[in-house]
Design a protein around this motif. Structure first.
Motif, mmCIF file in Angstrom:
data_model
loop_
_atom_site.group_PDB
_atom_site.id
_atom_site.type_symbol
_atom_site.label_atom_id
_atom_site.label_comp_id
_atom_site.label_asym_id
_atom_site.label_seq_id
_atom_site.Cartn_x
_atom_site.Cartn_y
_atom_site.Cartn_z
ATOM 1 N N SER A 236 32.433 -21.372 108.426
ATOM 2 C CA SER A 236 33.296 -20.250 108.052
ATOM 3 C C SER A 236 34.127 -20.590 106.820
ATOM 4 N N ILE A 237 34.534 -21.843 106.714
ATOM 5 C CA ILE A 237 35.327 -22.282 105.562
ATOM 6 C C ILE A 237 34.434 -22.488 104.339
ATOM 7 N N ILE A 238 33.342 -23.207 104.531
ATOM 8 C CA ILE A 238 32.471 -23.557 103.405
ATOM 9 C C ILE A 238 31.877 -22.319 102.745
ATOM 10 N N TYR A 239 31.512 -21.322 103.557
ATOM 11 C CA TYR A 239 30.854 -20.144 102.993
ATOM 12 C C TYR A 239 31.832 -18.996 102.735
ATOM 13 N N SER A 240 33.082 -19.358 102.439
ATOM 14 C CA SER A 240 34.079 -18.392 101.956
ATOM 15 C C SER A 240 34.235 -18.615 100.455
ATOM 16 N N PRO A 241 33.526 -17.840 99.632
ATOM 17 C CA PRO A 241 33.530 -18.103 98.180
ATOM 18 C C PRO A 241 34.883 -17.901 97.519
ATOM 19 N N MET A 242 35.827 -17.221 98.181
ATOM 20 C CA MET A 242 37.134 -16.993 97.563
ATOM 21 C C MET A 242 37.966 -18.264 97.490
ATOM 22 N N LEU A 243 37.635 -19.271 98.303
ATOM 23 C CA LEU A 243 38.432 -20.494 98.348
ATOM 24 C C LEU A 243 37.955 -21.493 97.298
ATOM 25 N N PRO A 244 38.864 -22.050 96.495
ATOM 26 C CA PRO A 244 38.462 -23.090 95.538
ATOM 27 C C PRO A 244 37.839 -24.275 96.256
ATOM 28 N N ASN B 140 40.572 -19.567 92.045
ATOM 29 C CA ASN B 140 41.963 -19.117 92.052
ATOM 30 C C ASN B 140 42.782 -20.006 92.978
ATOM 31 N N LYS B 141 43.479 -20.984 92.411
ATOM 32 C CA LYS B 141 44.233 -21.933 93.216
ATOM 33 C C LYS B 141 45.597 -21.390 93.650
ATOM 34 N N SER B 142 45.898 -20.162 93.264
ATOM 35 C CA SER B 142 47.150 -19.531 93.700
ATOM 36 C C SER B 142 46.935 -18.608 94.887
ATOM 37 N N ILE B 143 45.749 -18.600 95.448
ATOM 38 C CA ILE B 143 45.412 -17.607 96.463
ATOM 39 C C ILE B 143 46.326 -17.673 97.682
ATOM 40 N N PHE B 144 46.670 -18.880 98.143
ATOM 41 C CA PHE B 144 47.505 -18.978 99.332
ATOM 42 C C PHE B 144 48.951 -18.590 99.039
ATOM 43 N N LEU B 145 49.416 -18.846 97.826
ATOM 44 C CA LEU B 145 50.746 -18.391 97.438
ATOM 45 C C LEU B 145 50.787 -16.867 97.387
ATOM 46 N N ILE C 109 48.877 -14.826 99.130
ATOM 47 C CA ILE C 109 48.839 -14.355 100.519
ATOM 48 C C ILE C 109 50.208 -14.515 101.175
ATOM 49 N N GLU C 110 50.879 -15.623 100.896
ATOM 50 C CA GLU C 110 52.223 -15.852 101.446
ATOM 51 C C GLU C 110 53.194 -14.756 101.007
ATOM 52 N N ASN C 111 53.146 -14.400 99.719
ATOM 53 C CA ASN C 111 54.041 -13.360 99.204
ATOM 54 C C ASN C 111 53.691 -11.981 99.771
ATOM 55 N N ILE C 112 52.391 -11.724 99.944
ATOM 56 C CA ILE C 112 51.975 -10.453 100.539
ATOM 57 C C ILE C 112 52.539 -10.326 101.956
ATOM 58 N N LYS C 113 52.407 -11.370 102.750
ATOM 59 C CA LYS C 113 52.901 -11.336 104.129
ATOM 60 C C LYS C 113 54.418 -11.203 104.176
ATOM 61 N N ARG D 146 40.892 -6.987 96.109
ATOM 62 C CA ARG D 146 40.440 -8.325 96.460
ATOM 63 C C ARG D 146 41.523 -9.332 96.115
ATOM 64 N N ILE D 147 41.976 -10.061 97.118
ATOM 65 C CA ILE D 147 43.149 -10.916 96.945
ATOM 66 C C ILE D 147 42.890 -12.070 95.987
ATOM 67 N N ASP D 148 41.666 -12.609 95.964
ATOM 68 C CA ASP D 148 41.413 -13.738 95.082
ATOM 69 C C ASP D 148 41.403 -13.331 93.609
ATOM 70 N N LYS D 149 41.392 -12.002 93.330
ATOM 71 C CA LYS D 149 41.479 -11.526 91.949
ATOM 72 C C LYS D 149 42.919 -11.197 91.546
ATOM 73 N N ILE D 150 43.861 -11.385 92.478
ATOM 74 C CA ILE D 150 45.274 -11.155 92.170
ATOM 75 C C ILE D 150 45.845 -12.419 91.527
ATOM 76 N N LEU D 151 46.250 -12.276 90.294
ATOM 77 C CA LEU D 151 46.783 -13.416 89.547
ATOM 78 C C LEU D 151 48.187 -13.773 90.001
ATOM 79 N N LYS D 152 48.974 -12.741 90.280
ATOM 80 C CA LYS D 152 50.361 -12.955 90.690
ATOM 81 C C LYS D 152 50.815 -11.795 91.554
#
Length: 353
Positions: free
Chosen positions: A102-110, A144-149, A151-155, A222-228
Motif C-alpha cells: 500500500s505504501i510502495i504503490y502510492s505514487p504520490m509519496l516521494p 512533492n516533499k511538502s505533502i505531509f505538511l 495535509i497537516e494544514n488541511i486537517k 489532488r493534494i500532491d499537486k498543492i505546492l502550499k
C-alpha cells in the motif's frame, strides 16, 4: 536467571529472532549462535545461549516460542538443547505485505518517504518480509516533499473551520513539481481560496474535497499537486457544505469517491446501463454496491442496472468495458460516448497499417 532489557545477549537474541524467524521459519540454537557470531564478532558459549533462550521463552512478553512438534509431547523449554525457536510477530507476513505494498504503490509519496515508512513498519514483521525495499526501485514516485505538511494544514483548517489559501502546481516531464509558472510547458500556478471538507484516496492519490470561494459547487484537488496550503486567519470560517449546489444530503467523503471513481470533472447523475449478467462485478469494482438491478424482458443474459455516478466517469467506464456494457441514459452521457467513439475513429481510421 531472568530476562531484563539490560541483558545485552538476550536483547541480541530477540533481535535475531525478530529479523530472521517466524512461525513458518524457526531457527535452531546453532543458527542463533551463528548470527550472534556474525553480529557480535565473538563465538558465544552454547550453554550460555541455551540458558538465555530458556529465560526468554519463559517470559511471555518477549513473544518468543518453540515451534510445535507433533512427535514431542515433553516440555521443550526444559530440554538441554532447544531448537525450532521463532519470534511471533504482531502481524502476519501477509498482513505486512499488504501494508508495505500500500505504501510502495502510492505514487504520490516521494521515494525517500516511502523508504523511511517501510523501515518503520519493518519492526512489525519478522522473517522473510523485509525485502520490500528492493521493489521501490521498480516503481515511479512523484517528488512533492511538502505533502505531509500540506495535509497537516488541511486537517488543521478543517478542525478549526477555517479557509485555506492554496497554491496549485503541476509536474513537468521528469515528475518534478514546479514552484513557478513555466510558459514552455504550459503549466501555470493557480492560487485559490478554498473551504476544505474532507480528504479521500483514489488510485494511490489523496484528494482534497473543497469548494472554491468563487463558485458554489464541491470540487476535488489532488493534494500532491498543492505546492502550499496556508490557513486563513482573517477571511472568516469556511462555507457550510450544505449550501453547495451539487452536494446530496449528508454526503460523506467516501461517498463522493464512489460517485467520482476516476476523480474527473463533471456532474453526478442517475445512470442506466445494460450489462451482461456474468460481468456484473464490473459495476461493483468501480461504483460499489449502491445500485438497483433488474432483468431485461426477453433477454435472460442481460441486467438493467441503475446507479448514481459522475457522468464523465460513467462514459469512460462504459467505453473501457464496451464488450460487456451499454450505456443507455442519460441522453447527454450517451451522446458523449458517441462523440468519443467518432473522435477515436477519426483519429485512428486514417493510419496506415
Amino acid at each position: 536467571m531472568s530476562y531484563t532489557k539490560t541483558d545485552m545477549l538476550s536483547h541480541k537474541i530477540i533481535e535475531i529472532l525478530k529479523e530472521h524467524s517466524d512461525e513458518k521459519h524457526p531457527l535452531t540454537q546453532q543458527q542463533i549462535c551463528g548470527y550472534l557470531e556474525e553480529k557480535l564478532g565473538i563465538k558465544p558459549n552454547r550453554k550460555t545461549v541455551a540458558q538465555h533462550l530458556k529465560s526468554i521463552i519463559g517470559d511471555e512478553s518477549c513473544n518468543v516460542f518453540i515451534a510445535d512438534n507433533d512427535n514431542d509431547d515433553d516440555d521443550k523449554s526444559d530440554k538441554k538443547y532447544i531448537t525450532d525457536i521463532y519470534y511471533a510477530s504482531d502481524i502476519t507476513a501477509e498482513e505486512y505485505e499488504f501494508l508495505a505494498d500500500s505504501i510502495i504503490y502510492s505514487p504520490m509519496l516521494p521515494a525517500d518517504y516511502v523508504r523511511d515508512l517501510i523501515k518503520k513498519i519493518n519492526i512489525l514483521s519478522t522473517g522473510n518480509t523485509k525485502s520490500k525495499e528492493a521493489n521501490l526501485r521498480e516503481t515511479f514516485h512523484y517528488g512533492n516533499k511538502s505533502i505531509f505538511l500540506v495535509i497537516e494544514n488541511i486537517k488543521e483548517a478543517m478542525n478549526t473551520n477555517r479557509k485555506l489559501d492554496v497554491t496549485i502546481s503541476d509536474y513537468d516531464k521528469n515528475g518534478k513539481l514546479l514552484t513557478k509558472s513555466d510558459p514552455q510547458s504550459g503549466i501555470k500556478l493557480q492560487r485559490v481560496m478554498l473551504s476544505p471538507y474532507g480528504i479521500v484516496m483514489a488510485d494511490g492519490f489523496y484528494y482534497l474535497l473543497a469548494s472554491d470561494v468563487r463558485y458554489d459547487d464541491l470540487r476535488h484537488f489532488r493534494i500532491d499537486k498543492i505546492l502550499k496550503a496556508s490557513i486563513c486567519e482573517e477571511d472568516g470560517s469556511m462555507r457550510d457544505v450544505k449550501t453547495l449546489s451539487n452536494v446530496p444530503r449528508d454526503l460523506k467523503p467516501v461517498q463522493y469517491k464512489n460517485l467520482n471513481r476516476y476523480m474527473l470533472d463533471g456532474t453526478v447523475e442517475r445512470v442506466h446501463i445494460n450489462i451482461k449478467k456474468k460481468d456484473i462485478s464490473l459495476v461493483l469494482d468501480t461504483f460499489g454496491n449502491e445500485f438497483t438491478c433488474n432483468k431485461v424482458i426477453g433477454n435472460d443474459d442481460i441486467y438493467d442496472v441503475t446507479f448514481r455516478a459522475n457522468i464523465q466517469t460513467a462514459v469512460r467506464w462504459a467505453i473501457a468495458n464496451r464488450k460487456a456494457v451499454k450505456l443507455t441514459s442519460p441522453k447527454r452521457a450517451v451522446d458523449i460516448v458517441k462523440e468519443e467513439i467518432s473522435a477515436l475513429s477519426e483519429m485512428y481510421g486514417n493510419q496506415e497499417r
